[in-house]
Enzyme design. Structure first.
Site, PDB file in Angstrom:
ATOM      1  CB  SER A 153      27.137  74.056  35.922  1.00  0.00           C
ATOM      2  OG  SER A 153      27.584  74.196  34.590  1.00  0.00           O
ATOM      3  CD  GLU A 258      21.508  76.691  34.659  1.00  0.00           C
ATOM      4  OE1 GLU A 258      21.983  77.710  34.105  1.00  0.00           O
ATOM      5  OE2 GLU A 258      22.165  75.646  34.778  1.00  0.00           O
ATOM      6  CG  HIS A 332      25.825  78.974  34.525  1.00  0.00           C
ATOM      7  ND1 HIS A 332      24.850  78.019  34.320  1.00  0.00           N
ATOM      8  CD2 HIS A 332      27.006  78.305  34.523  1.00  0.00           C
ATOM      9  CE1 HIS A 332      25.423  76.830  34.194  1.00  0.00           C
ATOM     10  NE2 HIS A 332      26.734  76.979  34.311  1.00  0.00           N
TER      11      HIS A 332
END
Length: 362
Positions: A153, A258, A332
């Site tokens: 992230s 992502e 995630h």
């Protein structure tokens, strides 16, 4: 799908908040003047392998600990690998949505690299804030004492920055507060705790017999095969680094991306920025992970008409003609594979495989 991130706020919302946070820091004098960054490194620096019994340092380089029990959960997550976990001295600090000031968060990282008893560095969580501390890190010390650094992230900015400036192989994988299952733990042990060639990674778990996979279905957008070092992470953070001394070099590399909680047009905008910057054209191949909750928000649609996420990806990547595979098992998600940034991998979009050709630790 349940949101696996403890901070139920999109990367976009964090970046909007950051504008106010920057002004606040300037008024209080807590934002330090950027220092000259070292020249990007072209050599590969592998960290020592981690083993059960090793001591690892846990830091919060991005957002703060919101609930005290969250820190205990993060600690126990890393202890299940057999590590002894030492917390950064500022890990409970708070500065709005940040885990303390930029100086405090950078100090914790620098200290963990200095301490000879700390064998590796794990992160509490993502959120927002890693890009703010990149100018404050001691890259000379990091080169002298390379260590495993793992997270995902917002941690993407830290992973790419460290790799860009020192050549250190860094690890895009679960942070302490990320929920993990057997699949994620197996990848962690194979990539970070074994000094052997890694082989195939990020392939979805087997589908139960007699069923058709949907959620984790691998999709070939462009067939073909490519080999090169891995680089990438969260799309927002990769895009955020463009035009800085820490921007990823994608030339001849396997770019992996992502995202979470961004509408298709925002995905389009970020991919278009990477395309305009030449980052997509320079890559040898594209490995796409899970794009979680990246659909038009019905309660507040941005446009009356839209394009689906998959069609955005097809529109942006197919014209490039680069081998491209979509929906690999990273991002995630609970079963988050570990991808070593800087290690050489082979993407076979036709066979729907991604394999790391070497060890990532030594």
């Amino acid at each position: 799908m349940a949101h696996p991130d403890p901070f139920p706020v999109s990367r976009r919302q964090f970046l909007q908040l950051a504008t106010g946070g920057l002004a606040m820091s300037l008024s209080t004098g807590t934002l330090h003047k950027a220092v000259a960054s070292p020249t990007p490194s072209s050599s590969v620096l592998k960290p020592p392998v981690l083993r059960p019994g090793d001591t690892v340092g846990m830091v919060a380089p991005a957002s703060n600990v919101y609930e005290p029990e969250d820190l205990q959960i993060a600690r126990e997550t890393m202890e299940q690998y057999g590590f002894r976990v030492v917390l950064g001295r500022n890990i409970m600090a708070q500065n709005g949505y940040l885990a303390g000031s930029d100086a405090e968060r950078a100090a914790d990282l620098n200290e963990m690299f200095r301490r000879p008893d700390i064998r590796g560095i794990v992160t509490f969580s993502g959120g927002y804030g890693c890009s703010r501390i990149l100018p404050l890190l001691d890259y000379d010390q990091i080169r002298r004492s390379p260590k495993v650094v793992v997270g995902h992230s917002d941690i993407t900015a830290l992973l790419i920055g460290l790799n860009r400036k020192t050549g250190l192989v860094t690890f895009h994988g679960s942070s302490g507060l990320t929920g993990v299952g057997d699949y994620a733990k197996e990848h962690f042990r194979r990539v970070i705790m074994t000094a052997s060639p890694i082989g195939k990674i990020a392939k979805p778990p087997p589908t139960p017999e007699g069923t058709v996979e949907r959620s984790n279905r691998l999709i070939t957008l462009v067939p073909g095969r490519a080999t090169g070092p891995l680089v990438g992470g969260n799309l927002t953070l990769v895009t955020n680094l463009i035009g800085t001394p820490y921007e990823p070099d994608t030339r001849g590399k396997i770019l992996f991306l992502e995202e979470i909680d961004e509408e298709p047009y925002r995905i389009d905008r970020m991919l278009t920025q990477l395309w305009l910057a030449g980052k997509l054209q320079d890559a040898a191949g594209i490995a796409l992970g899970h794009f979680v909750d990246c659909y038009p928000k019905e309660f507040r649609a941005s446009f009356p008409q839209t394009i689906s996420l998959e069609n955005v990806l097809r529109d942006r990547f197919i014209p490039l003609g680069k081998p491209t595979l979509y929906n690999l098992m990273f991002g995630h998600v609970r079963e988050n594979a570990v991808l070593p940034i800087g290690a050489t991998a082979t993407l076979d979009a036709t066979a729907k495989t991604l394999a790391v050709n070497e060890s990532a630790v030594e």
